[in-house]
Design an enzyme around this catalytic site. Structure first.
Site, PDB file in Angstrom:
ATOM      1  N   GLY A  31      58.303  94.412 -14.807  1.00 47.48           N
ATOM      2  CA  GLY A  31      56.928  94.892 -14.788  1.00 47.48           C
ATOM      3  C   GLY A  31      56.214  94.541 -16.072  1.00 47.48           C
ATOM      4  N   CYS A  32      55.186  95.297 -16.406  1.00 48.35           N
ATOM      5  CA  CYS A  32      54.415  95.048 -17.627  1.00 48.35           C
ATOM      6  C   CYS A  32      55.347  95.044 -18.835  1.00 48.35           C
ATOM      7  CB  CYS A  32      53.340  96.114 -17.787  1.00 48.35           C
ATOM      8  SG  CYS A  32      52.330  95.916 -19.258  1.00 48.35           S
TER       9      CYS A  32
END
Length: 224
Positions: free
Chosen positions: A51-52
């Site tokens: 993810g981020c």
């Protein structure tokens, strides 16, 4: 095994590192201990995507035995390794973190356990938390043959464990070139502790690290 956490389980189609949704899951799953360990000496490098990259970098920057955690892009080419292009989801890159660690303090399989206990849900395909797209895929990028063998064994063990209701979606990818992200992405949690995204999505992951892995947690944020 279930542990209470603010870790999000559903992506709601928001853009990368955007303001978070109010939706959250009640629980996050703890990954099992790996069945084998890498035979490593001296400082080693690992690359993880989940993810981020702000949150993954933040987790490993608070992990004892990690000497550097750098946000960047892996899986695409040099001419598209910019944030503006990567967030389009068309470049092949994943937001990733390059971790340098001392295996005499923390092993590769223990890094994997931390990643999938507090950092990323290995059953989500091309999404984590509020972010959606292939650039947010969960991926392990071994940098040695031994790491690859451990990663395969670890993912297989997670699949067999019965902890998750869905099949594993995490990929084990061939190492290509890691491109460091722009300066403003580095140490983002340290520089922006009150940012809405950090408070809502990433700070709880570091709190979970301290709760679940006190033997590896360190309070001082090590920049890298």
């Amino acid at each position: 095994m279930h542990i209470k956490s603010l870790f999000a389980a559903a992506a709601l189609g928001l853009s990368a590192c955007a303001l978070p949704s109010m939706a959250m899951a009640d629980e996050v799953f703890d990954a099992p201990v790996a069945t084998r360990q890498a035979n490593e000496t001296g400082l080693q490098t690992a690359i993880f995507a989940g993810g981020c990259f702000w949150g993954i970098e933040g987790i490993f920057s608070h992990t004892r035995g990690v000497t550097s955690a750098v946000s960047g892009y892996h899986g695409g080419t040099a001419n598209t390794a910019t944030y503006r292009q990567v967030v389009s989801g068309t470049t092949g890159h994943a937001e990733s973190v390059r971790v340098t660690y001392d295996p005499s303090v923390i092993r590769y399989d223990q890094l994997l356990q931390i990643l999938f206990s507090v950092g990323a849900d290995p059953t989500l395909h091309n999404r984590q938390g509020p972010d959606r797209g292939p650039q947010y895929r969960a991926a392990i990028v071994p940098t040695t043959d031994e790491q690859r063998a451990v990663a395969r064994a670890y993912v297989a063990q997670m699949e067999r464990s019965g902890v998750w209701d869905r099949p594993m979606a995490v990929s084990i990818e061939r190492y290509r070139t890691f491109y460091e992200a722009e300066d403003y992405h580095q140490d983002y949690m340290l520089k922006n502790p009150r940012a809405a995204y950090i408070v809502r999505w990433d700070a709880p992951k570091v709190e979970a690290l301290e709760e679940m892995f006190p033997q590896f947690y360190r309070a001082r944020f090590r920049t890298g």
